[in-house]
Design a protein around this motif. Structure first.
Motif, mmCIF file in Angstrom:
data_model
loop_
_atom_site.group_PDB
_atom_site.id
_atom_site.type_symbol
_atom_site.label_atom_id
_atom_site.label_comp_id
_atom_site.label_asym_id
_atom_site.label_seq_id
_atom_site.Cartn_x
_atom_site.Cartn_y
_atom_site.Cartn_z
ATOM 1 N N TYR A 40 0.830 -1.201 0.000
ATOM 2 C CA TYR A 40 0.000 0.000 0.000
ATOM 3 C C TYR A 40 0.868 1.257 0.000
ATOM 4 O O TYR A 40 0.584 2.225 -0.706
ATOM 5 C CB TYR A 40 -0.928 0.034 1.210
ATOM 6 C CG TYR A 40 -2.240 -0.671 1.006
ATOM 7 C CD1 TYR A 40 -3.117 -0.266 0.016
ATOM 8 C CD2 TYR A 40 -2.610 -1.739 1.816
ATOM 9 C CE1 TYR A 40 -4.337 -0.904 -0.163
ATOM 10 C CE2 TYR A 40 -3.814 -2.380 1.646
ATOM 11 C CZ TYR A 40 -4.669 -1.958 0.651
ATOM 12 O OH TYR A 40 -5.866 -2.589 0.465
ATOM 13 N N GLN A 41 1.944 1.267 0.787
ATOM 14 C CA GLN A 41 2.836 2.423 0.834
ATOM 15 C C GLN A 41 3.457 2.692 -0.531
ATOM 16 O O GLN A 41 3.538 3.847 -0.962
ATOM 17 C CB GLN A 41 3.946 2.200 1.854
ATOM 18 C CG GLN A 41 3.494 2.271 3.283
ATOM 19 C CD GLN A 41 4.617 1.958 4.243
ATOM 20 O OE1 GLN A 41 5.770 1.765 3.847
ATOM 21 N NE2 GLN A 41 4.296 1.887 5.529
ATOM 22 N N ILE A 42 3.880 1.640 -1.218
ATOM 23 C CA ILE A 42 4.490 1.798 -2.539
ATOM 24 C C ILE A 42 3.492 2.403 -3.521
ATOM 25 O O ILE A 42 3.813 3.351 -4.247
ATOM 26 C CB ILE A 42 5.012 0.439 -3.047
ATOM 27 C CG1 ILE A 42 6.191 -0.031 -2.197
ATOM 28 C CG2 ILE A 42 5.404 0.517 -4.512
ATOM 29 C CD1 ILE A 42 6.591 -1.469 -2.432
ATOM 30 N N ILE A 43 2.284 1.878 -3.549
ATOM 31 C CA ILE A 43 1.266 2.362 -4.477
ATOM 32 C C ILE A 43 0.878 3.799 -4.160
ATOM 33 O O ILE A 43 0.803 4.647 -5.055
ATOM 34 C CB ILE A 43 0.016 1.462 -4.433
ATOM 35 C CG1 ILE A 43 0.348 0.080 -4.965
ATOM 36 C CG2 ILE A 43 -1.137 2.065 -5.226
ATOM 37 C CD1 ILE A 43 0.736 0.051 -6.409
ATOM 38 N N TYR A 44 0.631 4.105 -2.902
ATOM 39 C CA TYR A 44 0.190 5.451 -2.537
ATOM 40 C C TYR A 44 1.285 6.490 -2.772
ATOM 41 O O TYR A 44 0.998 7.617 -3.173
ATOM 42 C CB TYR A 44 -0.307 5.495 -1.099
ATOM 43 C CG TYR A 44 -1.582 4.734 -0.895
ATOM 44 C CD1 TYR A 44 -2.535 4.638 -1.902
ATOM 45 C CD2 TYR A 44 -1.854 4.098 0.302
ATOM 46 C CE1 TYR A 44 -3.708 3.940 -1.719
ATOM 47 C CE2 TYR A 44 -3.031 3.399 0.492
ATOM 48 C CZ TYR A 44 -3.947 3.327 -0.521
ATOM 49 O OH TYR A 44 -5.119 2.634 -0.340
ATOM 50 N N ARG A 45 2.555 6.122 -2.558
ATOM 51 C CA ARG A 45 3.647 7.045 -2.866
ATOM 52 C C ARG A 45 3.723 7.318 -4.362
ATOM 53 O O ARG A 45 3.936 8.451 -4.781
ATOM 54 C CB ARG A 45 4.984 6.480 -2.389
ATOM 55 C CG ARG A 45 5.267 6.780 -0.962
ATOM 56 C CD ARG A 45 6.702 6.457 -0.636
ATOM 57 N NE ARG A 45 6.740 5.826 0.667
ATOM 58 C CZ ARG A 45 7.528 4.825 1.009
ATOM 59 N NH1 ARG A 45 8.369 4.319 0.145
ATOM 60 N NH2 ARG A 45 7.493 4.333 2.214
ATOM 61 N N ALA A 46 3.549 6.269 -5.165
ATOM 62 C CA ALA A 46 3.590 6.437 -6.614
ATOM 63 C C ALA A 46 2.441 7.326 -7.087
ATOM 64 O O ALA A 46 2.643 8.224 -7.922
ATOM 65 C CB ALA A 46 3.522 5.076 -7.300
ATOM 66 N N LEU A 47 1.252 7.115 -6.553
ATOM 67 C CA LEU A 47 0.116 7.941 -6.939
ATOM 68 C C LEU A 47 0.288 9.387 -6.476
ATOM 69 O O LEU A 47 -0.119 10.324 -7.166
ATOM 70 C CB LEU A 47 -1.181 7.347 -6.385
ATOM 71 C CG LEU A 47 -1.616 6.022 -7.017
ATOM 72 C CD1 LEU A 47 -2.827 5.468 -6.294
ATOM 73 C CD2 LEU A 47 -1.901 6.184 -8.487
ATOM 74 N N LYS A 48 0.945 9.585 -5.329
ATOM 75 C CA LYS A 48 1.202 10.936 -4.839
ATOM 76 C C LYS A 48 2.190 11.665 -5.745
ATOM 77 O O LYS A 48 2.019 12.846 -6.044
ATOM 78 C CB LYS A 48 1.741 10.871 -3.408
ATOM 79 C CG LYS A 48 1.825 12.198 -2.720
ATOM 80 C CD LYS A 48 2.217 12.014 -1.266
ATOM 81 C CE LYS A 48 2.194 13.321 -0.519
ATOM 82 N NZ LYS A 48 2.562 13.144 0.892
ATOM 83 N N LYS A 49 3.213 10.945 -6.225
ATOM 84 C CA LYS A 49 4.177 11.551 -7.141
ATOM 85 C C LYS A 49 3.521 11.903 -8.471
ATOM 86 O O LYS A 49 3.824 12.941 -9.067
ATOM 87 C CB LYS A 49 5.360 10.614 -7.374
ATOM 88 C CG LYS A 49 6.300 10.551 -6.213
ATOM 89 C CD LYS A 49 7.482 9.674 -6.508
ATOM 90 C CE LYS A 49 8.400 9.607 -5.302
ATOM 91 N NZ LYS A 49 9.580 8.789 -5.578
#
Length: 64
Positions: A40-49
């Motif tokens: 979840y952290q990986i996906i949410y960081r990517a979407l935030k970028k």
């Protein structure tokens, strides 16, 4: 011939932030050694970028 009934098809649950099945399915695909919180952290960081660079809704970019 089997005596058991057929298994019901399960639907994927939605993720906590975007409330979408597709995001949750992606999280399940990138799971690292069963650590869903890390995925979840990986996906949410990517979407935030994506949101920071394009200044649009990251889910709209992801869904295309």
């Amino acid at each position: 011939m089997s005596r058991r009934g057929t298994a019901e098809e399960k639907t994927a649950k939605s993720d906590p932030i975007y409330r979408n099945r597709l995001v949750n399915m992606l999280v399940n695909r990138i799971l690292k050694h069963g650590k869903k919180s890390l995925a979840y952290q990986i996906i949410y960081r990517a979407l935030k970028k994506i949101q920071q660079k394009t200044e649009t809704n990251p889910y709209a970019c992801f869904h295309i």
